[in-house]
Design a protein around this motif. Structure first.
Motif, PDB file in Angstrom:
ATOM      1  N   ASP A   8       0.807  -1.211  -0.047  1.00 35.48           N
ATOM      2  CA  ASP A   8       0.079  -0.095  -0.033  1.00 35.48           C
ATOM      3  C   ASP A   8       0.912   1.168   0.053  1.00 35.48           C
ATOM      4  O   ASP A   8       0.533   2.318  -0.743  1.00 35.48           O
ATOM      5  CB  ASP A   8      -1.008  -0.045   1.220  1.00 35.48           C
ATOM      6  N   LEU A   9       2.005   1.374   0.887  1.00 34.41           N
ATOM      7  CA  LEU A   9       2.748   2.319   0.889  1.00 34.41           C
ATOM      8  C   LEU A   9       3.694   2.484  -0.289  1.00 34.41           C
ATOM      9  O   LEU A   9       3.728   3.647  -0.795  1.00 34.41           O
ATOM     10  CB  LEU A   9       3.884   2.385   2.024  1.00 34.41           C
ATOM     11  N   ALA A  10       4.017   1.400  -0.941  1.00 38.96           N
ATOM     12  CA  ALA A  10       4.738   1.834  -2.337  1.00 38.96           C
ATOM     13  C   ALA A  10       3.651   2.364  -3.186  1.00 38.96           C
ATOM     14  O   ALA A  10       4.027   3.005  -4.266  1.00 38.96           O
ATOM     15  CB  ALA A  10       5.171   0.342  -2.705  1.00 38.96           C
ATOM     16  N   ALA A  11       2.467   1.830  -3.303  1.00 37.49           N
ATOM     17  CA  ALA A  11       1.577   2.217  -4.373  1.00 37.49           C
ATOM     18  C   ALA A  11       1.159   3.693  -4.160  1.00 37.49           C
ATOM     19  O   ALA A  11       1.154   4.714  -5.075  1.00 37.49           O
ATOM     20  CB  ALA A  11       0.163   1.543  -4.217  1.00 37.49           C
ATOM     21  N   LEU A  12       1.055   4.128  -2.898  1.00 32.27           N
ATOM     22  CA  LEU A  12       0.753   5.637  -2.558  1.00 32.27           C
ATOM     23  C   LEU A  12       2.088   6.484  -3.052  1.00 32.27           C
ATOM     24  O   LEU A  12       1.842   7.680  -3.438  1.00 32.27           O
ATOM     25  CB  LEU A  12       0.500   5.750  -0.978  1.00 32.27           C
ATOM     26  N   LYS A  13       3.247   5.880  -2.498  1.00 35.46           N
ATOM     27  CA  LYS A  13       4.487   6.614  -3.085  1.00 35.46           C
ATOM     28  C   LYS A  13       4.387   6.917  -4.490  1.00 35.46           C
ATOM     29  O   LYS A  13       4.885   7.855  -4.974  1.00 35.46           O
ATOM     30  CB  LYS A  13       5.747   5.789  -2.744  1.00 35.46           C
ATOM     31  N   ASP A  14       4.096   5.841  -5.105  1.00 34.41           N
ATOM     32  CA  ASP A  14       4.272   5.857  -6.783  1.00 34.41           C
ATOM     33  C   ASP A  14       2.950   6.771  -7.414  1.00 34.41           C
ATOM     34  O   ASP A  14       3.164   7.697  -8.265  1.00 34.41           O
ATOM     35  CB  ASP A  14       3.718   4.637  -7.360  1.00 34.41           C
ATOM     36  N   ALA A  15       1.857   6.646  -6.792  1.00 34.47           N
ATOM     37  CA  ALA A  15       1.010   7.956  -7.056  1.00 34.47           C
ATOM     38  C   ALA A  15       1.312   9.155  -6.376  1.00 34.47           C
ATOM     39  O   ALA A  15       0.946  10.159  -7.559  1.00 34.47           O
ATOM     40  CB  ALA A  15      -0.579   7.388  -6.419  1.00 34.47           C
ATOM     41  N   LEU A  16       1.864   9.350  -5.444  1.00 37.00           N
ATOM     42  CA  LEU A  16       2.452  10.578  -5.096  1.00 37.00           C
ATOM     43  C   LEU A  16       3.569  10.966  -6.263  1.00 37.00           C
ATOM     44  O   LEU A  16       3.584  12.315  -6.673  1.00 37.00           O
ATOM     45  CB  LEU A  16       2.888  10.649  -3.712  1.00 37.00           C
ATOM     46  N   ALA A  17       4.240  10.219  -6.506  1.00 40.17           N
ATOM     47  CA  ALA A  17       5.470  10.717  -7.562  1.00 40.17           C
ATOM     48  C   ALA A  17       4.697  10.984  -8.878  1.00 40.17           C
ATOM     49  O   ALA A  17       5.300  12.216  -9.530  1.00 40.17           O
ATOM     50  CB  ALA A  17       6.393   9.460  -7.619  1.00 40.17           C
TER      51      ALA A  17
END
Length: 160
Positions: free
Chosen positions: A49-58
């Motif tokens: 989840d954190l990785a997906a949020l980080k990717d979405a933020l980028a």
């Protein structure tokens, strides 16, 4: 399915959105729901989840100069918050909110400065989730949506 059920509510929601205060009521409901979602994410988001949020933020940051792309990445960032609890109803709620609110959002000016402000708000939400701080996550989300409402309110005079 859940999407069909919320789709059936579209005409009701459209009617309610045209009532005095209707858009504000829907926006307040969204704030209520998303406040709980970010609190939950801060407590239970997985590494994935954190990785997906980080990717979405980028992706959100990369799209600051392209308002149409930014709009899509903004929706994606918020959609991930609805996915964290693994409750199949929640993504359908997000899809419904997006469908009901998009016609109103499309009337608003989308400028890189505004996009930057929204990105910074998303970054604060993400960082609070990453730090496992539900209070900071909720406050960041509330600040973000309060600011977003002020923009809606200024732009769409008929919804005061």
């Amino acid at each position: 399915g859940f999407d069909a059920a919320f789709g059936a509510l579209e005409s009701i929601a459209s009617h309610l959105l045209h009532e005095p205060g209707g858009l504000r009521n829907l926006f307040e409901t969204r704030t209520f729901v998303e406040s709980g979602l970010v609190r939950e994410a801060a407590k239970s988001a997985t590494k994935e989840d954190l990785a997906a949020l980080k990717d979405a933020l980028a992706a959100n940051e990369a799209a600051i100069g392209d308002s149409e792309a930014f709009f899509e990445t903004d929706i994606r960032f918020h959609a991930l918050l609805y996915a964290v609890p693994r409750n199949p109803i929640l993504p359908s709620i997000h899809k419904a909110y997006t469908g009901w609110l998009a016609p109103h959002w499309s009337k608003m000016p989308r400028l890189p400065g505004r996009n930057r402000t929204n990105y910074e708000a998303h970054r604060k939400i993400y960082e609070a989730i990453l730090m496992r701080d539900p209070d900071a996550a909720e406050q960041s989300l509330r600040d973000h949506l309060k600011d977003a409402w002020e923009q809606v309110h200024k732009t769409l005079e008929t919804y005061k």
